[in-house]
Design a protein around this motif. Structure first.
Motif, PDB file in Angstrom:
ATOM      1  N   THR A   1       0.811  -1.222   0.000  1.00 15.15           N
ATOM      2  CA  THR A   1       0.000   0.000   0.000  1.00 15.15           C
ATOM      3  C   THR A   1       0.843   1.270   0.000  1.00 15.15           C
ATOM      4  O   THR A   1       0.295   2.372  -0.062  1.00 15.15           O
ATOM      5  N   ASP A   2       2.172   1.130   0.062  1.00 13.84           N
ATOM      6  CA  ASP A   2       3.046   2.301   0.170  1.00 13.84           C
ATOM      7  C   ASP A   2       3.549   2.817  -1.175  1.00 13.84           C
ATOM      8  O   ASP A   2       3.905   3.991  -1.297  1.00 13.84           O
ATOM      9  N   PHE A   3       3.619   1.959  -2.199  1.00 21.61           N
ATOM     10  CA  PHE A   3       4.288   2.355  -3.438  1.00 21.61           C
ATOM     11  C   PHE A   3       3.486   1.913  -4.656  1.00 21.61           C
ATOM     12  O   PHE A   3       2.611   1.046  -4.574  1.00 21.61           O
ATOM     13  N   VAL A   4       3.817   2.528  -5.801  1.00 20.22           N
ATOM     14  CA  VAL A   4       3.091   2.219  -7.042  1.00 20.22           C
ATOM     15  C   VAL A   4       3.986   1.595  -8.104  1.00 20.22           C
ATOM     16  O   VAL A   4       3.488   0.992  -9.057  1.00 20.22           O
ATOM     17  N   ALA A   5       5.309   1.745  -7.973  1.00 19.06           N
ATOM     18  CA  ALA A   5       6.192   1.200  -9.007  1.00 19.06           C
ATOM     19  C   ALA A   5       7.597   1.020  -8.464  1.00 19.06           C
ATOM     20  O   ALA A   5       8.041   1.747  -7.566  1.00 19.06           O
ATOM     21  N   THR A   6       8.298   0.034  -9.022  1.00 20.52           N
ATOM     22  CA  THR A   6       9.726  -0.155  -8.762  1.00 20.52           C
ATOM     23  C   THR A   6      10.421  -0.377 -10.094  1.00 20.52           C
ATOM     24  O   THR A   6       9.823  -0.890 -11.044  1.00 20.52           O
ATOM     25  N   SER A   7      11.683   0.009 -10.159  1.00 20.47           N
ATOM     26  CA  SER A   7      12.438  -0.191 -11.394  1.00 20.47           C
ATOM     27  C   SER A   7      13.917  -0.300 -11.066  1.00 20.47           C
ATOM     28  O   SER A   7      14.474   0.562 -10.380  1.00 20.47           O
ATOM     29  N   TYR A   8      14.537  -1.365 -11.568  1.00 16.20           N
ATOM     30  CA  TYR A   8      15.980  -1.534 -11.398  1.00 16.20           C
ATOM     31  C   TYR A   8      16.685  -1.115 -12.677  1.00 16.20           C
ATOM     32  O   TYR A   8      16.310  -1.533 -13.775  1.00 16.20           O
ATOM     33  N   SER A   9      17.714  -0.280 -12.557  1.00 11.39           N
ATOM     34  CA  SER A   9      18.507   0.158 -13.697  1.00 11.39           C
ATOM     35  C   SER A   9      19.855  -0.540 -13.660  1.00 11.39           C
ATOM     36  O   SER A   9      20.652  -0.325 -12.742  1.00 11.39           O
ATOM     37  N   GLU A  10      20.093  -1.388 -14.657  1.00  9.83           N
ATOM     38  CA  GLU A  10      21.391  -2.060 -14.746  1.00  9.83           C
ATOM     39  C   GLU A  10      22.492  -1.067 -15.083  1.00  9.83           C
ATOM     40  O   GLU A  10      23.632  -1.207 -14.636  1.00  9.83           O
ATOM     41  N   GLU A  11      22.142  -0.041 -15.872  1.00 11.93           N
ATOM     42  CA  GLU A  11      23.126   0.966 -16.270  1.00 11.93           C
ATOM     43  C   GLU A  11      23.729   1.668 -15.063  1.00 11.93           C
ATOM     44  O   GLU A  11      24.941   1.877 -14.981  1.00 11.93           O
ATOM     45  N   PHE A  12      22.871   2.041 -14.099  1.00 13.34           N
ATOM     46  CA  PHE A  12      23.342   2.771 -12.926  1.00 13.34           C
ATOM     47  C   PHE A  12      23.449   1.882 -11.692  1.00 13.34           C
ATOM     48  O   PHE A  12      23.912   2.340 -10.651  1.00 13.34           O
ATOM     49  N   ASP A  13      23.010   0.621 -11.798  1.00 21.89           N
ATOM     50  CA  ASP A  13      22.974  -0.310 -10.667  1.00 21.89           C
ATOM     51  C   ASP A  13      22.242   0.338  -9.494  1.00 21.89           C
ATOM     52  O   ASP A  13      22.791   0.532  -8.404  1.00 21.89           O
TER      53      ASP A  13
ATOM     54  N   ASN B   1      24.823   0.744  -1.218  1.00 18.29           N
ATOM     55  CA  ASN B   1      25.296   1.456  -0.028  1.00 18.29           C
ATOM     56  C   ASN B   1      24.186   2.188   0.709  1.00 18.29           C
ATOM     57  O   ASN B   1      24.441   2.865   1.699  1.00 18.29           O
ATOM     58  N   GLY B   2      22.955   2.072   0.216  1.00  9.43           N
ATOM     59  CA  GLY B   2      21.841   2.741   0.873  1.00  9.43           C
ATOM     60  C   GLY B   2      21.139   3.720  -0.054  1.00  9.43           C
ATOM     61  O   GLY B   2      21.256   3.645  -1.278  1.00  9.43           O
ATOM     62  N   ILE B   3      20.408   4.666   0.535  1.00  4.70           N
ATOM     63  CA  ILE B   3      19.653   5.645  -0.247  1.00  4.70           C
ATOM     64  C   ILE B   3      20.602   6.610  -0.944  1.00  4.70           C
ATOM     65  O   ILE B   3      21.545   7.123  -0.339  1.00  4.70           O
ATOM     66  N   LEU B   4      20.345   6.858  -2.218  1.00  2.00           N
ATOM     67  CA  LEU B   4      21.157   7.782  -3.005  1.00  2.00           C
ATOM     68  C   LEU B   4      20.521   9.165  -2.966  1.00  2.00           C
ATOM     69  O   LEU B   4      19.346   9.335  -3.285  1.00  2.00           O
ATOM     70  N   ASN B   5      21.306  10.154  -2.584  1.00  2.00           N
ATOM     71  CA  ASN B   5      20.821  11.531  -2.531  1.00  2.00           C
ATOM     72  C   ASN B   5      21.416  12.402  -3.632  1.00  2.00           C
ATOM     73  O   ASN B   5      20.839  13.426  -3.996  1.00  2.00           O
ATOM     74  N   ASP B   6      22.577  12.012  -4.161  1.00  2.00           N
ATOM     75  CA  ASP B   6      23.240  12.785  -5.206  1.00  2.00           C
ATOM     76  C   ASP B   6      22.846  12.230  -6.570  1.00  2.00           C
ATOM     77  O   ASP B   6      23.442  11.286  -7.070  1.00  2.00           O
ATOM     78  N   TYR B   7      21.822  12.830  -7.188  1.00  2.00           N
ATOM     79  CA  TYR B   7      21.309  12.315  -8.449  1.00  2.00           C
ATOM     80  C   TYR B   7      22.184  12.682  -9.644  1.00  2.00           C
ATOM     81  O   TYR B   7      21.928  12.221 -10.757  1.00  2.00           O
ATOM     82  N   SER B   8      23.204  13.495  -9.446  1.00  2.00           N
ATOM     83  CA  SER B   8      24.101  13.816 -10.550  1.00  2.00           C
ATOM     84  C   SER B   8      24.825  12.570 -11.050  1.00  2.00           C
ATOM     85  O   SER B   8      25.274  12.515 -12.196  1.00  2.00           O
ATOM     86  N   LYS B   9      24.922  11.553 -10.197  1.00  2.00           N
ATOM     87  CA  LYS B   9      25.583  10.307 -10.588  1.00  2.00           C
ATOM     88  C   LYS B   9      24.745   9.505 -11.583  1.00  2.00           C
ATOM     89  O   LYS B   9      25.239   8.548 -12.170  1.00  2.00           O
ATOM     90  N   LEU B  10      23.482   9.884 -11.759  1.00  2.00           N
ATOM     91  CA  LEU B  10      22.607   9.161 -12.673  1.00  2.00           C
ATOM     92  C   LEU B  10      22.603   9.767 -14.066  1.00  2.00           C
ATOM     93  O   LEU B  10      21.843   9.340 -14.929  1.00  2.00           O
ATOM     94  N   ILE B  11      23.445  10.761 -14.306  1.00  2.00           N
ATOM     95  CA  ILE B  11      23.559  11.368 -15.625  1.00  2.00           C
ATOM     96  C   ILE B  11      24.620  10.614 -16.410  1.00  2.00           C
ATOM     97  O   ILE B  11      25.751  10.476 -15.953  1.00  2.00           O
ATOM     98  N   PRO B  12      24.291  10.075 -17.597  1.00  2.00           N
ATOM     99  CA  PRO B  12      25.288   9.318 -18.365  1.00  2.00           C
ATOM    100  C   PRO B  12      26.458  10.188 -18.790  1.00  2.00           C
ATOM    101  O   PRO B  12      26.291  11.355 -19.135  1.00  2.00           O
ATOM    102  N   LYS B  13      27.655   9.625 -18.744  1.00  2.00           N
ATOM    103  CA  LYS B  13      28.865  10.354 -19.101  1.00  2.00           C
ATOM    104  C   LYS B  13      29.331   9.943 -20.494  1.00  2.00           C
ATOM    105  O   LYS B  13      29.436   8.763 -20.801  1.00  2.00           O
ATOM    106  N   LYS B  14      29.658  10.938 -21.334  1.00  2.00           N
ATOM    107  CA  LYS B  14      30.135  10.621 -22.670  1.00  2.00           C
ATOM    108  C   LYS B  14      31.636  10.414 -22.712  1.00  2.00           C
ATOM    109  O   LYS B  14      32.152   9.617 -23.481  1.00  2.00           O
TER     110      LYS B  14
END
Length: 301
Positions: free
Chosen positions: A76-88, A105-118
């Motif tokens: 009853t707490d959530f509506v969706a889950t998704s695992y990203s292999e790209e970002f693990d 390592n736990g909850i991620l707070n720095d979302y800049s790490k989820l931006i793909p690097k060229k």
């Protein structure tokens, strides 16, 4: 008695083996979990995911546990889950409209790490002979393609190729007039330096888009042109097109969409960049939610 034994096994698991991964097993068409050959979740589930957190599914009920099998979120707490292999990373959309992102390592707070690097970690200019690059440059109404460290003969006619441009003010998917793609290469052998295939290439960082896509303008409208296939990908009907490397933000009539993930027709009043697998949106009538990389919407409840 069985319930007592089951709870004791969970306690032992939490106390002594908190960091060890659990093993899935199947029995009579259902899935359970074992730890060191001991059953810690009975085989009564239709599906169990063990990436980062433990997600169990039985009939219409899903629950999320940590690796110690402590309950984090009920159905009853959530509506969706998704695992990203790209970002693990495992992401959870809660019913209150918030999103939680978990790493090992736990909850991620720095979302800049989820931006793909060229940019690759090692430049072809400073590495071995099996590294190289392709560079595309827009100049004088054409696109020049240059190869660096690919062909053994610098006089080869493939060193410089020019392509025509459809539209004006063209830019590549990096929103610039120059795009360099690094790669490692495969060769036939020591006696023949001709390239027969690419190894790793930074082209994959632009998937599902292609590096030969350019954003250009006709009149006051923008579109997307494939300069190698010489065909339109998106018509010249958008007020603005901005590339986020592997997807495009399209604006028309004050509305937005992401191509190719959501579609070609803008429909959101507000649309934020993807954070991992989800992007925050607001519809013209004020409804808010998250949309995933396949265009599926999850409205706040």
């Amino acid at each position: 008695m069985k319930n007592v034994i089951f709870l004791l096994s969970l306690f032992a698991l939490n106390l002594f083996c908190a960091q060890e991964l659990l093993e899935k097993f199947e029995q009579d068409g259902k899935i359970g979990l074992k730890h060191q050959n001991k059953i810690v979740l009975p085989p009564v589930y239709d599906m169990i995911l063990t990436n980062i957190l433990i997600v169990t599914s039985k009939a219409n009920e899903k629950n999320i546990y940590d690796q110690n099998l402590s309950l984090l979120y009920k159905n009853t707490d959530f509506v969706a889950t998704s695992y990203s292999e790209e970002f693990d990373i495992l992401q959870i959309i809660l019913k209150d409209g918030s999103m939680k992102s978990y790493t090992w390592n736990g909850i991620l707070n720095d979302y800049s790490k989820l931006i793909p690097k060229k940019e690759s970690t090692e430049s072809y200019k400073e590495s071995r002979d099996d590294h190289g690059s392709k560079t595309y440059i827009i100049e004088k109404g054409a696109i020049k393609e240059e190869f660096n460290n690919i062909l053994s003969n610098p006089e080869d006619e493939l060193i410089h190729i020019k392509y025509s441009i459809n539209g004006k003010d063209a830019v590549f998917l990096n929103n610039a007039k120059k795009l360099e793609i690094e790669y490692t290469q495969k060769r036939k052998g020591h006696s023949n330096d001709k390239i027969i295939d690419y190894g790793y290439s930074e082209e994959i960082l632009f998937n599902p888009l292609k590096i030969q896509y350019i954003i250009s303008k006709q009149g006051s409208k923008y579109g997307v042109w494939d300069f190698k296939e010489r065909k339109m990908i998106l018509p010249f009907e958008y007020k603005k097109i901005i590339s986020y490397q592997n997807y495009l933000n399209l604006e028309k009539n004050g509305l937005y969409t992401y191509y190719p993930n959501i579609g070609m027709e803008p429909k959101y009043k507000k649309l934020e960049p993807y954070i991992g697998n989800f992007a925050r949106f607001e519809t013209p009538d004020g409804k808010k939610g998250w949309v995933d990389r396949k265009g599926k919407e999850y409205f706040d409840q």
